[in-house]
Write a protein that holds these residues in place. Structure first.
Motif: not given
Length: 304
Positions: A68, A70-73
């Protein structure tokens, strides 16, 4: 502030570290997590007393959390070991085992602690499975079972009082001469708790599931679960990096904002809390991150 590699480096990527990263990531902070992938509960097959995830594998929960995140760059996770931390006038530099160097304005230590397990044959194999430390985390699963407590003196009394509500069969293993006063002995007798002083030779088990405790005189007793609260220390690297102050119990001393005695370094999770639960780790990670974000905001917004 923006000339650093990252605004915040989090050392440790288990529950508290990931919780801190999520909070900071959602505030668009540039975050680096350095994780050596050795959480203290890695042997545990399931994690209880954690709402919405009661009974799930702790490693599985961590993997979901990482997915989850990983969606935050703006959040980066690397698998490496931090080997040195240097305080600079404008922040910190962290060097890893692979000789990478990273700079940041603030640090969060989510490093956990290191348990010193007793030198008993079979104990390591059972640890986290049937040799456990917390009745709140695992006691329900062993309700009504044949239960041993590896402790002595006041610690044994305190643990027995809690566990007595879970099972009627309790034996205290002092692993040497017992250390109880008359009042404590009377309490144990009243509650039908047995004491065995003979040193332990071996824990006999099948794939970590305890079934027999063998003593040095080769006497054996059948046991399903063993409670133990082994001593712990900070991971050696933590105390070598910078001179953090510790509490009398060996935990990292933090204030109400989770900041350590070194300005700009915060701590969360087991390394600074005697309450070793997933929910506590997540809470302190969230709190540390919110306080770090507040400090970064103050330093940026209010600086003329």
């Amino acid at each position: 502030m923006k000339n650093k590699d990252h605004e915040v480096i989090i050392i440790g990527g288990s529950f508290s570290g990931l919780s801190a990263a999520l909070t900071l990531g959602r505030m668009l902070r540039k975050v680096l997590i350095i994780d050596y992938a050795q959480p203290c509960n890695r042997n545990a097959r399931s994690s209880q007393n954690f709402i919405t995830n009661d009974g799930e594998s702790p490693l599985a929960i961590i993997e979901i959390a990482r997915t989850k995140l990983s969606k935050y760059s703006n959040i980066k996770l690397i698998y490496d070991l931090a080997v040195s931390v240097e305080k600079r006038a404008d922040g910190f530099m962290v060097t890893t085992m692979s000789k990478q160097m990273f700079t940041a304005n603030k640090l969060i230590y989510a490093t956990g602690i290191k348990d010193h397990l007793p030198n008993i044959d079979g104990f390591h194999s059972c640890w986290g499975i049937s040799a456990i430390h917390c009745p709140y985390c695992h006691g329900y699963e062993y309700r009504g079972k044949r239960t041993a407590i590896l402790a002595n003196g006041e610690a044994a009394i305190n643990m027995t009082a809690i566990i007595k509500n879970l099972t009627e069969y309790i034996v205290i293993l002092t692993n040497g001469p017992a250390d109880f006063n008359e009042t404590q002995l009377n309490l144990l007798k009243k509650n039908k708790v047995h004491i065995m002083e003979t040193p332990i030779k071996k824990l006999m088990h099948k794939n970590g599931q305890l079934n027999i405790v063998m003593f040095i005189d080769n006497i054996q007793i059948e046991i399903d679960v063993l409670y133990s609260s082994p001593p712990y220390v900070q991971h050696p690297e933590v105390t070598k990096w910078l001179p953090l102050e510790l509490t009398d119990n060996g935990l990292i001393k933090v204030d109400h904002s989770q900041e350590t005695t070194i300005s700009g370094i915060y701590a969360c999770g087991d390394n600074c809390s005697a309450m070793r639960t997933i929910s506590q780790a997540i809470f302190t990670g969230n709190l540390a991150a919110a306080m770090v974000n507040t400090k970064l905001t103050d330093e940026d917004f209010y600086t003329i």
